[in-house]
Scaffold this motif. Sequence first.
Motif, PDB file in Angstrom:
ATOM      1  N   ALA A  15     -20.621 -32.545  33.832  1.00  0.00           N
ATOM      2  CA  ALA A  15     -19.395 -32.076  33.175  1.00  0.00           C
ATOM      3  C   ALA A  15     -18.630 -31.052  34.007  1.00  0.00           C
ATOM      4  CB  ALA A  15     -19.733 -31.499  31.804  1.00  0.00           C
ATOM      5  N   GLU A  37     -18.178 -38.067  32.180  1.00  0.00           N
ATOM      6  CA  GLU A  37     -17.510 -39.206  32.827  1.00  0.00           C
ATOM      7  C   GLU A  37     -18.255 -39.708  34.060  1.00  0.00           C
ATOM      8  OE1 GLU A  37     -13.344 -38.579  33.530  1.00  0.00           O
ATOM      9  OE2 GLU A  37     -12.968 -38.401  31.372  1.00  0.00           O
ATOM     10  N   ARG A  60     -11.170 -30.204  35.748  1.00  0.00           N
ATOM     11  CA  ARG A  60      -9.910 -30.843  35.378  1.00  0.00           C
ATOM     12  C   ARG A  60      -9.198 -30.070  34.273  1.00  0.00           C
ATOM     13  NH1 ARG A  60     -11.070 -36.659  34.620  1.00  0.00           N
ATOM     14  NH2 ARG A  60     -11.409 -36.285  32.413  1.00  0.00           N
ATOM     15  N   GLU A  61      -9.969 -29.555  33.308  1.00  0.00           N
ATOM     16  CA  GLU A  61      -9.352 -28.834  32.187  1.00  0.00           C
ATOM     17  C   GLU A  61      -8.866 -27.448  32.581  1.00  0.00           C
ATOM     18  OE1 GLU A  61      -8.840 -30.006  28.861  1.00  0.00           O
ATOM     19  OE2 GLU A  61      -9.295 -31.907  29.844  1.00  0.00           O
ATOM     20  N   THR A 120     -18.228 -37.386  26.462  1.00  0.00           N
ATOM     21  CA  THR A 120     -18.587 -36.145  27.155  1.00  0.00           C
ATOM     22  C   THR A 120     -19.163 -35.141  26.163  1.00  0.00           C
ATOM     23  OG1 THR A 120     -16.910 -36.541  28.829  1.00  0.00           O
ATOM     24  CG2 THR A 120     -17.691 -34.274  28.580  1.00  0.00           C
ATOM     25  N   GLU A 123     -15.217 -32.433  34.756  1.00  0.00           N
ATOM     26  CA  GLU A 123     -14.225 -32.376  33.675  1.00  0.00           C
ATOM     27  C   GLU A 123     -13.820 -30.949  33.345  1.00  0.00           C
ATOM     28  OE1 GLU A 123     -15.629 -35.615  30.688  1.00  0.00           O
ATOM     29  OE2 GLU A 123     -16.961 -35.466  32.431  1.00  0.00           O
TER      30      GLU A 123
END
Length: 841
Positions: free
Chosen positions: A697, A454, A703-704, A481, A700
């Motif tokens: 990444a 992203e 975030r996960e 991604t 992200e």
Amino acid sequence: VEASIPEPQREAWLKHQAGGFKDKDGFEKEVVRHVETTLARSMFNCDESAAYSATSLAFRDRLILEWNRTQQRQTYADSKRVYYLSLEFLMGRALDNAMLNIGSKDIAKAGLTELGFRIEDVIQQEHDAALGNGGLGRLAACFLDSLASLNYPAWGYGLRYRYGIFKQEIIDGYQMEVPDYWLDFNPWEFPRHDVTVDIQFYGHVHKSTDASGRAVSHWECGETVKAVAYDVPIPGYATPTTNNLRLWSSKAASGEFDFQKFNSGEYESAVAEQQRAETISAVLYPNDNLDRGKELRLKQQYFWVAASLYDIVRRFKKAKRPWREFPDQVAIQLNDTHPTLAIVELQRILVDLEGLDWDDAWNIVVQTFGYTNHTVLPEALEKWPVGLVQHLLPRHLQIIYDINLFFLQTVERAFPKDRDLLPRVSIIEESQPKMVRMAFLAIVGSHKVNGVAELHSDLIKTTIFKDFVSIFGPDKFTNVTNGITPRRWLHQANPRLSALIAAKTGGLGFLKDLTLLNKVELYVNDKAFRKEWADIKYANKVRLADYIKSTKGITVNPAALFDVQVKRIHEYKRQQLNIFGVIHRYLTLKAQTPEERKKALPRVSIFGGKAAPGYWMAKQIIHLINQVGNVVNQDEDIGDLLKVVFLEDYNVSKAEIIVPASDISEHISTAGTEASGTSNMKFVLSGGLIIGTCDGANIEITREIGEHNIFLFGTLAEDVEDLRHAHTYGTHTIDPDLAKVFEAIEQGTFGEPENFASLVTAVRDHGDYYLVSDDFHSYVETHALVDEAYRDQEEWVSKCITSVARMGFFSSDRCINEYAEGIWNIEPLRGEGPGGLEAGE
Ligand code: TH1
């Protein structure tokens, strides 16, 4: 079609159709047959290498049967295919992967045991297929695995380099490069001497008019080289699909050397043409994230692109469809700008050879291509001198100029007032010498452009490709991604963890749908589960410790915290930050009393990665790591509290040992420089935590898995520009702890200070472009948090379990489904009836 067996004789064929082995006895029979006939050896002359060869041949026989069925099915269905064009495919080993994907590893294990071999030793015999530099090439390999596992009709196209990425040796602390000749015995490729394409170079263009008065360009040949196809079967995991990777090898067009010259004694020039031709596919360029602009590289690109397009067009023409249906049958994905000439070549085929109007042809071209950008680093953006393109590919340069002309005309119409816009977006850079900007050409000639994480996709829209967003609108630009295949990076590399997860999630379904990992989170407080989890990590660390002992002679304590940074050596990836941090830790320990030291947490700092042979700074970094290791590892004050290891020749098969053994791994690029990174995903999926910057990444992943499960530090991408500006135009004071590290280096603590002078001055005196000093303090502090967290093993294991449970998003299956839907518009093609394989193990 002419080679097809007539109907009445087909019965005999069907009666004798090969089946491949089905059980343990069948497998053993095939192995013995291959040892005794194909290899011409016997049980009195069968070592592990022969066992590897015969086992591979037995599996290859099965793969090629599945390959044939898949190709027949795909041809019959006549549905859209995707072609993935990549100059790099970093496949690693094939045998273990084939066993697991076909689902016959248990059979092979039992069979090999009965024949007197350990399957692990047999697997170890294989030479890595190392046709890539790093993340970009490995991504292509993961994509092939996902495409087959999801039953997409897909082919990869690449070059069959005779030499893959060089082998790295460390001699006296310095990197030495050794050629990687890997084709001595390669059972995984099928030469197709009947599938060849003549590729032309140089020459000149002349124009004429055809009967209807239309101007036609003819490219008259200067030199012809033959491309020969080699096919590598790509089995899907527990699917009926075995797709194809087609690699092109270059040969002299005549196929022979010049006998006349040979007879008259001119031996050297007699073979010169042959050698010149074979040079094209001889060697992989060993640069990651760098464009060196060599003529041979441009030759490689055109050779591969022209052969692949000829092949694709030939396949399309068989069905005799109208040209406008080409994009309904064919999607071509450009892995970075390396295959951008494919856009020009397809336009040339359609206009010059097939007689289409320019505009009709161009619509087809744009609908066919998608372009993936993998980097914003200026030194990696490909540009070719106009003069070189003109010389090598005269007709292509004309077409590039025409593409540019029509493009600039539409820009001018849309933005009549913006005078500076045209030179900014022109495919031709008006520099001295003039250059063709390949990324701009790729954008103009594709219907979608994507970044690989992203942040990266946002960055390309706001920086390097900003103008193109205004011109084409934001919908042309998208994000996909990156992902990794859980088959290789979990099931194959970490079999015990995979088995434990399978036991708790109801089987191996998570290997096909990685989001099923979330069930693991239910067991985060389950005592027995946690114990087994921790035992598996410990066993993986023991295996790596044994490997370190046997290769480097260094004893490391498997109970210590294993801190790993393995990736290409590059200033932007900041291995220098890591080793400066290690020196800081060493100096801190040295300054402590023995009593104080007892409270320290033991650590092993593990490095691995290759430097491009011409990259001086990267080689200095390797040297410094090795010198620090020499000093620290022998220091009796330090003992087990700190060990520093540089593992030689990092590659895919070594990653499969290293990744599962990590407690913490480092993904610490200067924010905004690492487009995605993919090893970050591999480490977390294998139950290791990561320390990283807010880059690629990593964001992200955070975030996960949740911000409590990752150690983030450092400058944000949005602040990088200002800091760089301040370094250059303001006063630049370096971090005091880092200053002490430099002092130690300059006092000769790690050998001749001159050896490392440029590493120090880059930070202290030359603007610190990668913000090593700016980030040093928060880096060291964050490592202190890592130590603290690791002391609480209960909490640490919880973090690891939770993280793995939340990694489902990073499967390359998810990623491929996004490409299929958003860019390629293709559907999976499942096999009907009994052709399908049972689920893998
Ligand atoms: C890498 C990127 O550096 C990395 O961040 C990304 O995860 C990976 O691609 C896959 O998307 C790149 N490798 C290369 C190699 C060459 C040129 C550009 C890049 S970008 C030769």
